[in-house]
Design an enzyme around this catalytic site. Structure first.
Site, PDB file in Angstrom:
ATOM      1  N   HIS A 267     -31.274 -12.252  22.236  1.00 44.15           N
ATOM      2  CA  HIS A 267     -30.378 -12.126  23.381  1.00 44.15           C
ATOM      3  C   HIS A 267     -29.862 -13.476  23.875  1.00 44.15           C
ATOM      4  CE1 HIS A 267     -31.872  -8.077  23.300  1.00 44.15           C
ATOM      5  NE2 HIS A 267     -31.361  -7.729  24.443  1.00 44.15           N
TER       6      HIS A 267
ATOM      7  N   PHE B  63     -23.891  -9.640  23.484  1.00 45.20           N
ATOM      8  CA  PHE B  63     -23.351  -8.422  22.880  1.00 45.20           C
ATOM      9  C   PHE B  63     -21.835  -8.455  22.752  1.00 45.20           C
ATOM     10  CE2 PHE B  63     -27.569  -6.756  24.402  1.00 45.20           C
ATOM     11  CZ  PHE B  63     -28.149  -7.051  23.185  1.00 45.20           C
TER      12      PHE B  63
ATOM     13  N   GLU C 218     -20.567  -1.406  22.794  1.00 41.72           N
ATOM     14  CA  GLU C 218     -19.855  -2.638  23.133  1.00 41.72           C
ATOM     15  C   GLU C 218     -18.566  -2.785  22.342  1.00 41.72           C
ATOM     16  OE1 GLU C 218     -23.022  -2.505  22.095  1.00 41.72           O
ATOM     17  OE2 GLU C 218     -24.236  -3.035  23.840  1.00 41.72           O
TER      18      GLU C 218
ATOM     19  N   ASN D 170      -7.594  12.272   2.127  1.00 38.84           N
ATOM     20  CA  ASN D 170      -7.264  12.245   0.697  1.00 38.84           C
ATOM     21  C   ASN D 170      -8.479  11.931  -0.162  1.00 38.84           C
ATOM     22  OD1 ASN D 170      -7.544   9.404   0.659  1.00 38.84           O
ATOM     23  ND2 ASN D 170      -5.402   9.101   1.191  1.00 38.84           N
TER      24      ASN D 170
ATOM     25  N   ASP E  29      -9.675   8.012   5.527  1.00 38.38           N
ATOM     26  CA  ASP E  29     -11.109   8.209   5.303  1.00 38.38           C
ATOM     27  C   ASP E  29     -11.939   7.045   5.819  1.00 38.38           C
ATOM     28  OD1 ASP E  29     -11.375  10.739   3.577  1.00 38.38           O
ATOM     29  OD2 ASP E  29      -9.783   9.659   2.567  1.00 38.38           O
TER      30      ASP E  29
ATOM     31  N   HIS F  53       0.844  -1.198   0.000  1.00 34.84           N
ATOM     32  CA  HIS F  53       0.000   0.000   0.000  1.00 34.84           C
ATOM     33  C   HIS F  53       0.882   1.251   0.000  1.00 34.84           C
ATOM     34  CE1 HIS F  53      -2.950  -3.002   1.416  1.00 34.84           C
ATOM     35  NE2 HIS F  53      -3.863  -2.186   0.956  1.00 34.84           N
TER      36      HIS F  53
ATOM     37  N   HIS G  77      -3.897   3.245  -4.056  1.00 36.01           N
ATOM     38  CA  HIS G  77      -4.106   2.758  -2.695  1.00 36.01           C
ATOM     39  C   HIS G  77      -3.383   1.450  -2.380  1.00 36.01           C
ATOM     40  CE1 HIS G  77      -6.263   1.483   0.927  1.00 36.01           C
ATOM     41  NE2 HIS G  77      -6.480   0.341   0.314  1.00 36.01           N
TER      42      HIS G  77
ATOM     43  N   GLY H  96      -5.187  -2.680  11.599  1.00 38.56           N
ATOM     44  CA  GLY H  96      -5.483  -3.286  10.309  1.00 38.56           C
ATOM     45  C   GLY H  96      -6.986  -3.262  10.079  1.00 38.56           C
ATOM     46  N   PRO H  97      -7.737  -3.965  10.925  1.00 39.67           N
ATOM     47  CA  PRO H  97      -9.189  -3.847  10.826  1.00 39.67           C
ATOM     48  C   PRO H  97      -9.564  -2.396  11.131  1.00 39.67           C
ATOM     49  CG  PRO H  97      -8.555  -5.777  12.102  1.00 39.67           C
ATOM     50  CD  PRO H  97      -7.325  -4.950  11.929  1.00 39.67           C
ATOM     51  N   LEU H  98     -10.181  -1.748  10.203  1.00 45.22           N
ATOM     52  CA  LEU H  98     -10.305  -0.285  10.287  1.00 45.22           C
ATOM     53  C   LEU H  98     -11.176   0.175  11.450  1.00 45.22           C
ATOM     54  CD1 LEU H  98     -10.352   0.102   6.461  1.00 45.22           C
ATOM     55  CD2 LEU H  98      -8.593   0.986   8.010  1.00 45.22           C
TER      56      LEU H  98
END
Lengths: 710, 710
Positions: free
Chosen positions: B509, B473, B445, B210, B180, B49, B285, B139-141
């Protein structure tokens, strides 16, 4: 601000004059009766959530009596306004209004089933889609906001596709009730941002702003300026100061919402548990008030404290006209559709088919035969495009989207048109419109899942949403995917990068344990196809299975096309890829690693004389649905030793195998082939593992009867 | 606006004059070299990247050279500023600055390991906490934003607890870089709302604006006014117009951020892939630019296209002072702590112990003996409070919080003080402060889990965050819980309402498949204790296990205290509750249903003459860590038929049992006992199931060798 006044903050909102309501004289008795009914229903079994429902009484009257277009005797009327109770724990709010407005299933007897031991109750602790008048199951907070966004998108799309001048055959509004909690949940915030972007002016959120959650005052944890935040997200914002009593004000706000060019957020101040001694406190939220408190409420309201569940005649009379009004709505609309059919016969035919949930049967012909697929190695994500893009292009039922991974998921078909808002002029120079069927959800995986549920819930199979992302990010979306499975809403989720073979992105992106979740989750098909032919099988299963969502789990990297693979085999969940009646070993291969398994089997036979058969095993759930004989004949656990191969957590493979080459740690950032080598999933390593296992079980009889991780 | 000018939107932000930077003449060559270095590194293996890292070059210079307080040669210096790269895919940005600023581990050789097959690389595809200079794995946004919020909360809390006038021993700032995408993710939006509420003015987000994501222009899916949204959330907002070159402007903004009374959001306009021919497009990107493009960049920058990874002497010189400057920071701070130790010896002793991650060993004495627990039936959620509240009260290491379920989770101890912002005056009338150790996370959560990771990442075991909610949850929180497990960050998650016994709230639940996820997830202990004694075992395990998070899974409803339960048994994962050497049947019981199993065993013996033993099985993962002999002796699979009982999806029980009474559909809204009856988990139903199974396997030999769902 004076009651009834509206602060129309958006400059685009047309000011709305007071609409003459007509029955104002009954408002007081209706409000009181409704509140006491809720209090009594919670008192019955000494539990439940009274406070919110009581605080929202005036909102309910504004909605069901004065604003919403629906038909109690035709609860599934296609063009009805949709109501979503995102704060689902206040379900008595909805149940009581369903009862009062004349929904036939919601008898008084049923109303009293709330918190009872009655197994066939229509009044569970949260609203459930199975029951008349309920549009979506809610409870996990924030989901409803995203569902409502999906419902509103469905309307926008169907309206843009089918309406013609003078024939607004799809014109319904979506009303979403929320509490303070929903505005804190990420899934709702994602959907709010997207709904604002898409200018869904057919969506209204009614915010029951009582400033109380379980822990107490909302300002313990949230002091943001919500109106400014909603405006920044592109919403029209209207305040109602006295939400407990000012029905006229709420109606005015709703009228304004229907005229807005943006989605509308009505910020309605209420008091939780109004009338109870615990009013305005967290105690009013999730427990019955107690006998004495309810008796005192009744006294204060001029009701007899010894009488329960009282619905005075004046209250019955107040709601009496609604079934007939609803019948008239339906009748007018049916007439409209009839006229439309004369004016636009072809379009009307398609519209009726879509309303009936009929999928154009040509979809089956649009999938090439195995022999017509390219024979060169292909990633299954690319294969998924090969199989599905033609269907997506030609069959209007599918609305395909992605959480910002268009270049990775191969779901964008040539010429695909975006679902887009009309004020946006994308790169190709045309203003957006809502006829498009390709949805850019943004990096909002959770909302994507919940919005897909909303689109699917609009009407059965009128729209089949297809979502796509990396498989690992279906953990972000998991609460929504679960809600879809629970509600029998058919969305199809296309999840690429589904193994350590996805490589360099590393352990954050390499799914180890995620398939375990989806294999255990009820009513969902998780399918890992191994090549293009198996991808075809996965899509066929997904499209022909009503009422069950499917995850099609694909590879980032290229995989060879295997001779023995079969779409029909995929439909059976597992099938014999390479048989040998005299085999002593069965290898179970899945998805991206099936070709490794086939290679290992060949070498076991050729180099080690181990008679080995191979089973392709794309879906446990589909396999479990097969007859016992088929399952036994496929696995042959009683005549061969069975070893599963999958670089995932092994949990559950114990049912099908004696041992598994598996992964019990997180992944590692390495290029694809190096990652397979590192974790011992290249053919050399696998061969060693299998041979070692066969040796070990010779030496340790007990081990041979226990599940072994390789 | 002129480059360098700042729009200080918040009226509370003190205007900051230009700070003289000193090395401006080198900026141009540093920017160019940095960008080419990133381009070359991606070119090496033709992947990665490049675009974001290149666009953010000036931000990095402002940060590492001019603003951030850190010490390259003491990367773990306690009071260092923390940097979080929430847009983790731009990791080359951080790797290159770590190299240039003199982190010893990040040799040039290592830098070139990016996307290589090197197994011991410090440059994986996303930053990983294991490596020098990396504060959290991202990494996980969106996760990083919440981690940064947790880091800033840790600073606030430790500063409020330990600082004294003249002795700001904890005073670091947290800098979080985002793109972003992070602003679209719900987990980030939750954290942003909470950070604004808590007035974390030691937190700055730098937004690499950007306007490009994978799908193209951000306005395809997001057209909100982000500055207004951040202001509405209580943030100070500063714009930087020319983020590609205006280092002075960025430094000014960062200086202003450090003086703000709110968290600060610096909105920095950049161009993705600046200099490349694909600059400003999505193509920049996630793929290398190609040889020719990079060569052209070099030509345009006045570099030799035939030379690679060039770091001119002037660039080396530019960063040269940073290790020495860092050493000085550390030295000054160590002196400060020494002086503090003289002035405040007791406090300093505690501070040093906390820095060392030493948990006050009194915690063990604070857990009552089994005989001292109340003998009456208790829900394990209440028992969790009984066991842990004394520890939480007395041992400062623990910061306990809940996603708005204080009344349900029993984690609030008498006299607990909230972690709260100073401008808020809660009900008890005192202004909030940050010394409190009880955190109201709100109904957030997912952010709760990620913020807990941030607090845990501040320094090993300086803070052990405890989160709490309903078990279901923790599906919302799962991506964050996973990131904690991946990073060996020890958070303890207390999850109540963990079975169908939670009752009326119904299928939304009732966790059916969720335990399966956490049992399969690497490096996490999922523990379901059966009574107060087992709860004690669960807490002991959680507190004494370093580097592994724990989920303590508890019941909503009351459970009897069982004679044979043992905390030591819990530490072994499973143990024999009732032994019988001549038994032919072993029943495995877990958590809320263990008492049902004991009752069934008693009746099997008494009424049916079936010699039955009972094993309590609170944790698979802990059990797997036991020696093989212990495991065999506990299960006795080879001498008894083994049946597991748990109202969860059965996946994985196949390893330990021949059959399981389990649930393979979603739940049902019913009161606790009725729900157990409905699903066949009351003693009568279970008895019938077990007897039926024993009959069936007599008749079908093959069935006896297959796993059977009851």
């Amino acid at each position: 601000m004076a009651p009834g006044a509206i602060e129309t903050v958006s400059k685009n909102t047309i000011a709305v004059a007071n609409r003459k309501l007509g029955d104002e004289s009954s408002h007081d008795i209706v409000l009181k009766s409704f509140r006491l009914l809720v209090a009594d229903l919670c008192q019955q079994f000494n539990g439940g959530h009274p406070g919110g429902a009581i605080g929202m009484a005036a909102i309910g009257i504004a909605l069901w009596k004065y604003t919403m277009r629906y038909a109690p005797h035709s609860p599934d009327w296609f063009n009805r306004d949709r109501f979503v109770l995102s704060n689902g724990h206040t379900c008595l709010f909805q149940y009581c209004f369903l009862h009062l407005t004349g929904y036939k299933a919601m008898t008084f007897d049923q109303l009293k089933s709330y918190h009872s031991e009655r197994v066939d109750a229509f009044c569970p602790g949260h609203p459930e889609i199975e029951h008349e008048g309920i549009e979506v199951t809610t409870g996990p907070l924030g989901q409803g906001v995203a569902n409502a966004t999906g419902l509103a998108m469905a309307t926008k799309h169907l309206a843009a596709t089918f309406n013609k001048p003078g024939f607004d055959v799809v014109s319904n509004h979506t009303w979403c009730m929320i509490g303070d909690a929903c505005l804190q949940e990420g899934v709702a915030l994602e959907a709010i941002s997207l709904a604002g972007h898409y200018k869904l002016n057919n969506l209204t959120i009614m915010y029951d702003n009582n400033q109380i959650t379980c822990d107490g005052s909302v300002d313990l944890t949230n002091t943001e300026n919500i109106n400014d935040k909603m405006r920044a997200c592109g919403w029209n914002v209207i305040d109602v100061e006295d939400g407990c009593y000012d029905i006229q004000g709420i109606v005015n706000a709703m009228d304004a919402a229907k005229r807005s060019d943006k989605p509308t957020f009505i910020n309605i101040r209420t008091i939780i548990g109004l009338g109870s001694k615990v009013a305005g406190t967290a105690v009013a939220h999730g427990a019955a008030f107690g006998k004495e408190d309810v008796a005192n409420m009744k006294r204060a309201y001029g009701f007899d404290p010894e009488q329960f569940y009282v619905i005075p005649d004046e209250v019955r009379a107040f709601f009496k006209n609604l079934p007939a009004r609803g019948d008239k709505f339906v009748e007018e609309w049916e007439q409209l559709v009839d006229d439309y059919s004369k004016e636009h016969p072809e379009l009307a035919k398609r519209f009726r088919a879509r309303m009936a949930g009929e999928i154009d049967p040509r979809w089956q012909e649009l999938i090439p035969a195995k022999t017509d697929f390219p024979s060169k190695p292909t990633s299954t994500r690319a294969a998924s495009g090969v199989v599905f893009n033609g269907i997506a292009k030609n069959i209007d039922t599918f609305m395909v989207g992605t959480a910002d991974l268009s270049p990775s998921v191969y779901m964008y078909w040539p010429g695909a048109k975006d679902f887009q808002q009309p004020d946006l002029v994308p790169a190709r120079g045309e203003p957006g419109d809502y006829t498009g069927r390709y949805i850019h959800y943004g990096i909002r995986e959770h909302a994507m899942g919940a919005i897909a549920n909303g689109m699917a819930a609009f009407a059965p199979d009128t729209i089949i949403p297809v979502t796509s992302s990396f498989f690992m990010f279906y953990l972000y979306a998991a609460p929504a995917v679960r809600m879809g499975a629970l509600q029998h809403l058919r969305a199809i989720h296309v999840a690429t990068h589904d193994s350590i073979g996805m490589g360099e992105d590393g352990p954050t992106h390499q799914p180890i344990e995620l398939a375990t979740l989806y294999r255990a989750m009820p009513n969902i098909h998780y399918i890992r196809p191994a090549d293009t032919e198996e991808v075809a099988g996965a899509w066929i299963s997904a499209i022909q299975t009503k009422g069950t969502p499917t995850i099609i789990s694909t590879s980032r990297h290229s995989l060879p096309q295997l001779a023995g693979t079969s779409r029909d085999g995929v439909l059976r969940g597992a099938y014999v890829l390479e048989e040998d009646d005299a085999a002593t070993l069965t290898l179970l291969g899945v998805g991206a690693e099936l070709s490794h398994v086939a290679e290992v089997a060949a070498r076991l036979r050729a180099e080690h004389g181990v008679r080995t058969r191979v089973v392709s095993f794309p879906s446990w759930r589909l396999f479990e649905a097969q007859p016992l004989e088929y399952r036994r004949a496929t696995l042959r656990r009683h005549s061969t030793r069975v070893v599963a191969v999958e670089p995932y957590a092994p949990n559950g493979w114990e049912r099908y195998a004696d041992a598994a080459a598996c992964v019990t740690r997180f992944g590692h950032s390495l290029p694809c082939k190096a990652a397979y080598r590192f974790f011992g999933f290249d053919a050399d390593s696998l061969l060693g593992k299998v041979l070692g296992y066969l040796e070990r079980v010779k030496e340790d009889e007990l081990l041979g009867r226990e599940f072994v991780e390789l």
